[in-house]
Design a protein around this motif. Sequence first.
Motif, PDB file in Angstrom:
ATOM      1  N   LEU A  19       0.902  -2.407 -12.139  1.00  0.00           N
ATOM      2  CA  LEU A  19       0.692  -3.804 -12.525  1.00  0.00           C
ATOM      3  C   LEU A  19       0.757  -4.704 -11.285  1.00  0.00           C
ATOM      4  O   LEU A  19      -0.079  -5.593 -11.118  1.00  0.00           O
ATOM      5  CB  LEU A  19       1.734  -4.232 -13.556  1.00  0.00           C
ATOM      6  CG  LEU A  19       1.643  -5.667 -14.044  1.00  0.00           C
ATOM      7  CD1 LEU A  19       0.332  -5.908 -14.775  1.00  0.00           C
ATOM      8  CD2 LEU A  19       2.817  -5.990 -14.953  1.00  0.00           C
ATOM      9  N   PHE A  20       1.725  -4.459 -10.405  1.00  0.00           N
ATOM     10  CA  PHE A  20       1.834  -5.239  -9.167  1.00  0.00           C
ATOM     11  C   PHE A  20       0.580  -5.056  -8.308  1.00  0.00           C
ATOM     12  O   PHE A  20       0.031  -6.022  -7.783  1.00  0.00           O
ATOM     13  CB  PHE A  20       3.081  -4.830  -8.379  1.00  0.00           C
ATOM     14  CG  PHE A  20       4.304  -5.619  -8.716  1.00  0.00           C
ATOM     15  CD1 PHE A  20       4.860  -6.498  -7.806  1.00  0.00           C
ATOM     16  CD2 PHE A  20       4.914  -5.496  -9.954  1.00  0.00           C
ATOM     17  CE1 PHE A  20       5.994  -7.238  -8.115  1.00  0.00           C
ATOM     18  CE2 PHE A  20       6.041  -6.221 -10.279  1.00  0.00           C
ATOM     19  CZ  PHE A  20       6.583  -7.097  -9.356  1.00  0.00           C
ATOM     20  N   ALA A  21       0.133  -3.805  -8.166  1.00  0.00           N
ATOM     21  CA  ALA A  21      -1.063  -3.535  -7.354  1.00  0.00           C
ATOM     22  C   ALA A  21      -2.296  -4.193  -7.965  1.00  0.00           C
ATOM     23  O   ALA A  21      -3.083  -4.840  -7.247  1.00  0.00           O
ATOM     24  CB  ALA A  21      -1.270  -2.028  -7.208  1.00  0.00           C
ATOM     25  N   LEU A  22      -2.478  -4.037  -9.262  1.00  0.00           N
ATOM     26  CA  LEU A  22      -3.650  -4.630  -9.917  1.00  0.00           C
ATOM     27  C   LEU A  22      -3.606  -6.150  -9.871  1.00  0.00           C
ATOM     28  O   LEU A  22      -4.652  -6.794  -9.731  1.00  0.00           O
ATOM     29  CB  LEU A  22      -3.759  -4.131 -11.355  1.00  0.00           C
ATOM     30  CG  LEU A  22      -4.138  -2.657 -11.497  1.00  0.00           C
ATOM     31  CD1 LEU A  22      -4.059  -2.225 -12.956  1.00  0.00           C
ATOM     32  CD2 LEU A  22      -5.514  -2.385 -10.913  1.00  0.00           C
ATOM     33  N   ALA A  23      -2.415  -6.735  -9.973  1.00  0.00           N
ATOM     34  CA  ALA A  23      -2.295  -8.190  -9.850  1.00  0.00           C
ATOM     35  C   ALA A  23      -2.701  -8.647  -8.456  1.00  0.00           C
ATOM     36  O   ALA A  23      -3.413  -9.647  -8.293  1.00  0.00           O
ATOM     37  CB  ALA A  23      -0.870  -8.631 -10.165  1.00  0.00           C
TER      38      ALA A  23
END
Length: 170
Positions: A19-23
Amino acid sequence: MENETYENFPLHIVLLSNLFALATYGIGAYISFKLGAAFAVAYLVYCLFLEVRLLRKSCINCYYYGKLCALGKGKLAAILFKKGEPESFSNTQINWVDLLPDMLVMIFPLIAGIILLFKGFSWLIFILLITLVFLSTAGNDFIRGSLACKHCKQRELGCPAERFFSGNTR
């Protein structure tokens, strides 16, 4: 007390780290898109290139190849690529030049955002830039430092990033 290492990371850690990477990628793409669709496409292609490069160069040699690592890439690497040599992962040395391509994921949209702010101030772009910097620094530190690396079996076997960031040159 020694930290517990995971044979397969819990799904909530994998989901949160992704989620952090995709954000980060999403914010970068949005900011880049404000300069033009071609910039956003180029940025996303670059992000995809980095992900494939990581799978092909590192993940195939990692202890978590075929397993659920903190980033979920061990299973993905096993689907896409043949297993490599685990000892080569442990023996790899990295430096700041090796990390530059990964840092550009934040730097490119940061520069684009600053250009956009000079062209015409936007609170949305400003807040997205702050969020991007937060995710890329403190967010990444939280994911890696608190959730991933301290429970990683590969770290115990030898991890070039752990050696580099800890200053340990063993």
